[in-house]
Design a protein around this motif. Structure first.
Motif, PDB file in Angstrom:
ATOM      1  N   MET A  25       0.868  -1.167   0.000  1.00  0.00           N
ATOM      2  CA  MET A  25       0.000   0.000   0.000  1.00  0.00           C
ATOM      3  C   MET A  25       0.909   1.222   0.000  1.00  0.00           C
ATOM      4  O   MET A  25       1.816   1.331   0.826  1.00  0.00           O
ATOM      5  CB  MET A  25      -0.924   0.005   1.220  1.00  0.00           C
ATOM      6  CG  MET A  25      -1.849   1.213   1.275  1.00  0.00           C
ATOM      7  SD  MET A  25      -2.932   1.223   2.738  1.00  0.00           S
ATOM      8  CE  MET A  25      -4.135  -0.014   2.233  1.00  0.00           C
ATOM      9  N   LEU A  43      -5.500  -0.390  -6.864  1.00  0.00           N
ATOM     10  CA  LEU A  43      -6.815   0.047  -6.409  1.00  0.00           C
ATOM     11  C   LEU A  43      -6.649   1.263  -5.523  1.00  0.00           C
ATOM     12  O   LEU A  43      -5.938   1.215  -4.517  1.00  0.00           O
ATOM     13  CB  LEU A  43      -7.522  -1.066  -5.624  1.00  0.00           C
ATOM     14  CG  LEU A  43      -8.872  -0.687  -4.993  1.00  0.00           C
ATOM     15  CD1 LEU A  43      -9.914  -0.451  -6.075  1.00  0.00           C
ATOM     16  CD2 LEU A  43      -9.331  -1.776  -4.020  1.00  0.00           C
ATOM     17  N   ILE A  45      -7.555   3.814  -2.712  1.00  0.00           N
ATOM     18  CA  ILE A  45      -8.284   3.778  -1.443  1.00  0.00           C
ATOM     19  C   ILE A  45      -8.689   5.184  -1.009  1.00  0.00           C
ATOM     20  O   ILE A  45      -9.811   5.421  -0.555  1.00  0.00           O
ATOM     21  CB  ILE A  45      -7.429   3.127  -0.338  1.00  0.00           C
ATOM     22  CG1 ILE A  45      -6.998   1.725  -0.753  1.00  0.00           C
ATOM     23  CG2 ILE A  45      -8.214   3.072   0.976  1.00  0.00           C
ATOM     24  CD1 ILE A  45      -8.128   0.782  -1.043  1.00  0.00           C
ATOM     25  N   PRO A  62     -11.267   7.126  -4.985  1.00  0.00           N
ATOM     26  CA  PRO A  62     -11.487   5.856  -4.292  1.00  0.00           C
ATOM     27  C   PRO A  62     -12.410   4.913  -5.073  1.00  0.00           C
ATOM     28  O   PRO A  62     -13.466   5.309  -5.554  1.00  0.00           O
ATOM     29  CB  PRO A  62     -12.130   6.294  -2.970  1.00  0.00           C
ATOM     30  CG  PRO A  62     -11.542   7.642  -2.720  1.00  0.00           C
ATOM     31  CD  PRO A  62     -11.463   8.273  -4.077  1.00  0.00           C
ATOM     32  N   LYS A  86      -3.042   3.930  -2.331  1.00  0.00           N
ATOM     33  CA  LYS A  86      -3.554   2.832  -3.156  1.00  0.00           C
ATOM     34  C   LYS A  86      -2.822   1.536  -2.873  1.00  0.00           C
ATOM     35  O   LYS A  86      -1.658   1.514  -2.482  1.00  0.00           O
ATOM     36  CB  LYS A  86      -3.432   3.175  -4.640  1.00  0.00           C
ATOM     37  CG  LYS A  86      -2.010   3.181  -5.189  1.00  0.00           C
ATOM     38  CD  LYS A  86      -2.026   3.304  -6.706  1.00  0.00           C
ATOM     39  CE  LYS A  86      -0.631   3.178  -7.298  1.00  0.00           C
ATOM     40  NZ  LYS A  86      -0.640   3.137  -8.770  1.00  0.00           N
ATOM     41  N   TYR A  87      -3.554   0.447  -3.060  1.00  0.00           N
ATOM     42  CA  TYR A  87      -2.937  -0.866  -3.124  1.00  0.00           C
ATOM     43  C   TYR A  87      -2.320  -1.008  -4.505  1.00  0.00           C
ATOM     44  O   TYR A  87      -2.898  -0.570  -5.510  1.00  0.00           O
ATOM     45  CB  TYR A  87      -3.977  -1.975  -2.954  1.00  0.00           C
ATOM     46  CG  TYR A  87      -4.476  -2.200  -1.549  1.00  0.00           C
ATOM     47  CD1 TYR A  87      -3.633  -2.708  -0.555  1.00  0.00           C
ATOM     48  CD2 TYR A  87      -5.810  -1.960  -1.218  1.00  0.00           C
ATOM     49  CE1 TYR A  87      -4.102  -2.948   0.734  1.00  0.00           C
ATOM     50  CE2 TYR A  87      -6.287  -2.200   0.067  1.00  0.00           C
ATOM     51  CZ  TYR A  87      -5.430  -2.687   1.038  1.00  0.00           C
ATOM     52  OH  TYR A  87      -5.890  -2.930   2.302  1.00  0.00           O
ATOM     53  N   THR A 127     -15.562  -2.754  -4.927  1.00  0.00           N
ATOM     54  CA  THR A 127     -14.410  -2.130  -4.285  1.00  0.00           C
ATOM     55  C   THR A 127     -14.044  -2.863  -2.995  1.00  0.00           C
ATOM     56  O   THR A 127     -12.873  -3.132  -2.729  1.00  0.00           O
ATOM     57  CB  THR A 127     -14.693  -0.649  -3.967  1.00  0.00           C
ATOM     58  OG1 THR A 127     -14.937   0.060  -5.180  1.00  0.00           O
ATOM     59  CG2 THR A 127     -13.507  -0.009  -3.250  1.00  0.00           C
ATOM     60  N   LYS A 128     -15.052  -3.195  -2.193  1.00  0.00           N
ATOM     61  CA  LYS A 128     -14.795  -3.918  -0.942  1.00  0.00           C
ATOM     62  C   LYS A 128     -14.204  -5.288  -1.235  1.00  0.00           C
ATOM     63  O   LYS A 128     -13.269  -5.739  -0.557  1.00  0.00           O
ATOM     64  CB  LYS A 128     -16.079  -4.068  -0.133  1.00  0.00           C
ATOM     65  CG  LYS A 128     -15.857  -4.719   1.234  1.00  0.00           C
ATOM     66  CD  LYS A 128     -17.143  -4.862   2.016  1.00  0.00           C
ATOM     67  CE  LYS A 128     -16.856  -5.408   3.419  1.00  0.00           C
ATOM     68  NZ  LYS A 128     -16.054  -6.648   3.407  1.00  0.00           N
ATOM     69  N   SER A 131     -10.630  -4.766  -2.368  1.00  0.00           N
ATOM     70  CA  SER A 131      -9.825  -4.321  -1.236  1.00  0.00           C
ATOM     71  C   SER A 131      -9.516  -5.473  -0.295  1.00  0.00           C
ATOM     72  O   SER A 131      -8.389  -5.595   0.214  1.00  0.00           O
ATOM     73  CB  SER A 131     -10.561  -3.199  -0.486  1.00  0.00           C
ATOM     74  OG  SER A 131      -9.804  -2.748   0.604  1.00  0.00           O
ATOM     75  N   ASP A 132     -10.492  -6.324  -0.067  1.00  0.00           N
ATOM     76  CA  ASP A 132     -10.286  -7.487   0.799  1.00  0.00           C
ATOM     77  C   ASP A 132      -9.236  -8.430   0.212  1.00  0.00           C
ATOM     78  O   ASP A 132      -8.412  -9.000   0.952  1.00  0.00           O
ATOM     79  CB  ASP A 132     -11.603  -8.241   1.006  1.00  0.00           C
ATOM     80  CG  ASP A 132     -12.564  -7.514   1.933  1.00  0.00           C
ATOM     81  OD1 ASP A 132     -12.113  -6.585   2.637  1.00  0.00           O
ATOM     82  OD2 ASP A 132     -13.761  -7.869   1.939  1.00  0.00           O
ATOM     83  N   PHE A 134      -6.708  -7.590  -1.768  1.00  0.00           N
ATOM     84  CA  PHE A 134      -5.393  -6.966  -1.587  1.00  0.00           C
ATOM     85  C   PHE A 134      -4.930  -7.093  -0.135  1.00  0.00           C
ATOM     86  O   PHE A 134      -3.750  -7.358   0.130  1.00  0.00           O
ATOM     87  CB  PHE A 134      -5.447  -5.492  -1.987  1.00  0.00           C
ATOM     88  CG  PHE A 134      -5.177  -5.243  -3.441  1.00  0.00           C
ATOM     89  CD1 PHE A 134      -3.908  -5.393  -3.961  1.00  0.00           C
ATOM     90  CD2 PHE A 134      -6.199  -4.846  -4.286  1.00  0.00           C
ATOM     91  CE1 PHE A 134      -3.649  -5.166  -5.302  1.00  0.00           C
ATOM     92  CE2 PHE A 134      -5.953  -4.605  -5.632  1.00  0.00           C
ATOM     93  CZ  PHE A 134      -4.671  -4.767  -6.141  1.00  0.00           C
ATOM     94  N   HIS A 135      -5.843  -6.881   0.804  1.00  0.00           N
ATOM     95  CA  HIS A 135      -5.486  -6.968   2.221  1.00  0.00           C
ATOM     96  C   HIS A 135      -5.003  -8.377   2.573  1.00  0.00           C
ATOM     97  O   HIS A 135      -3.964  -8.547   3.228  1.00  0.00           O
ATOM     98  CB  HIS A 135      -6.701  -6.601   3.085  1.00  0.00           C
ATOM     99  CG  HIS A 135      -6.451  -6.715   4.553  1.00  0.00           C
ATOM    100  ND1 HIS A 135      -5.595  -5.870   5.237  1.00  0.00           N
ATOM    101  CD2 HIS A 135      -6.940  -7.595   5.470  1.00  0.00           C
ATOM    102  CE1 HIS A 135      -5.565  -6.217   6.512  1.00  0.00           C
ATOM    103  NE2 HIS A 135      -6.362  -7.257   6.678  1.00  0.00           N
TER     104      HIS A 135
END
Length: 288
Positions: A25, A43, A45, A62, A86-87, A127-128, A131-132, A134-135
């Protein structure tokens, strides 16, 4: 005058584990126009700004995901006071090309940047989801944690993120309506073409024939927008590609010369030494 794009490669970043893959990130104010041999999926954020990909600009905010194929020219300029968080995942696409299902999505993948845009504004749900991924990818790629099967899990997560991007961007009815007008510089189509075909037998004559313009016109564009000659620019692309092969493979100098687009190792060595001030062998030795 357009700044000459910088060449970047995977070794510029800290690697997580044995895979040719880097994920993190990042907070960005600006990134120069650059290109690389690996693919990049990101992505946004937080923050806002403008991203340029192969001469076409689009807004970043975002939920906007972007994807760059190898050698796509791209850079970012954030809005004042709104740095982008961003990721970003960069990787060698070959780590994913080992399944019987490749053909299902590869044909779509290589349309990005041409038939499909290089970005897409995801829905809140998408997006969620992205994002998940990438996390979890960041957690899984931590090389300090012992984890059997890490490489397979990482590849599976990267593939899922990429497929979700492809699904979202291919559902766009008209790519042209989403993209802002191309930057009004006639050099961009030529640069895009050259960054894809620089290892082929490309010349001023072949470019003029491909774009249906005169040789002198193409030559003048390079001088006007890039501040250098066509041949110098071509040599720079080829030598940067050779540098990547010298540092990341055990290929012979002869093979690297051919792989980088040079017709003779003698010409390759001369141009390399002129640009890097050392021979290819000396350069390789300094990297080990």
């Amino acid at each position: 005058m357009t700044n000459i794009p910088e060449h970047m490669d995977l070794s510029d970043n800290p690697k997580q584990g044995p895979l040719p893959l880097y994920c993190g990130m990042y907070e960005i104010i600006s990134t120069p126009l650059h290109f690389h041999e690996h693919v990049e999926l990101s992505l946004v954020i937080e923050g806002s700004g403008t991203e340029i990909v192969n001469g076409k600009a689009h807004r970043l905010s975002p939920g906007v995901a972007s994807f760059m194929l190898p050698n796509h020219l791209h850079g970012i300029q954030c809005d004042a006071g709104h740095p982008i968080l961003k990721y970003c995942c960069t990787f060698d696409i070959n780590i994913l090309l080992n399944t019987s299902y490749d053909s299902e999505w590869c044909s779509l993948l290589y349309k990005i940047g041409s038939q499909f845009p290089s970005f897409v504004e995801l829905s809140s749900e998408e997006t969620k989801w992205m994002s998940d991924i990438f996390h979890k990818l960041l957690l899984e790629s931590n090389p300090t944690l012992p984890s059997p099967g890490r490489n397979s899990i990482i590849c599976a997560m990267v593939l899922e993120a990429l497929l979700r991007f492809i699904r979202a961007v291919s559902n766009v009815q008209s790519a042209e309506t989403l993209q802002e007008p191309a930057i009004k510089q006639p050099i961009w189509p030529i640069l895009h073409y050259l960054h894809i075909h620089y290892t082929d037998k490309v010349s001023l004559e072949s470019l003029s024939e491909h774009f249906d313009v005169s040789v002198s016109y193409v030559s003048r564009l390079f001088k006007q927008y890039m501040g250098t000659s066509f041949l110098s620019y071509l040599h720079q692309l080829r030598i940067e590609s050779a540098v990547n092969l010298l540092t990341s493979t055990h290929m012979s100098i002869i093979d690297i010369a051919a792989e980088s687009g040079f017709e003779s190792v003698r010409t390759f060595s001369r141009v390399f030494q002129n640009l890097k001030k050392v021979t290819p062998s000396e350069y390789r030795n300094t990297q080990h």
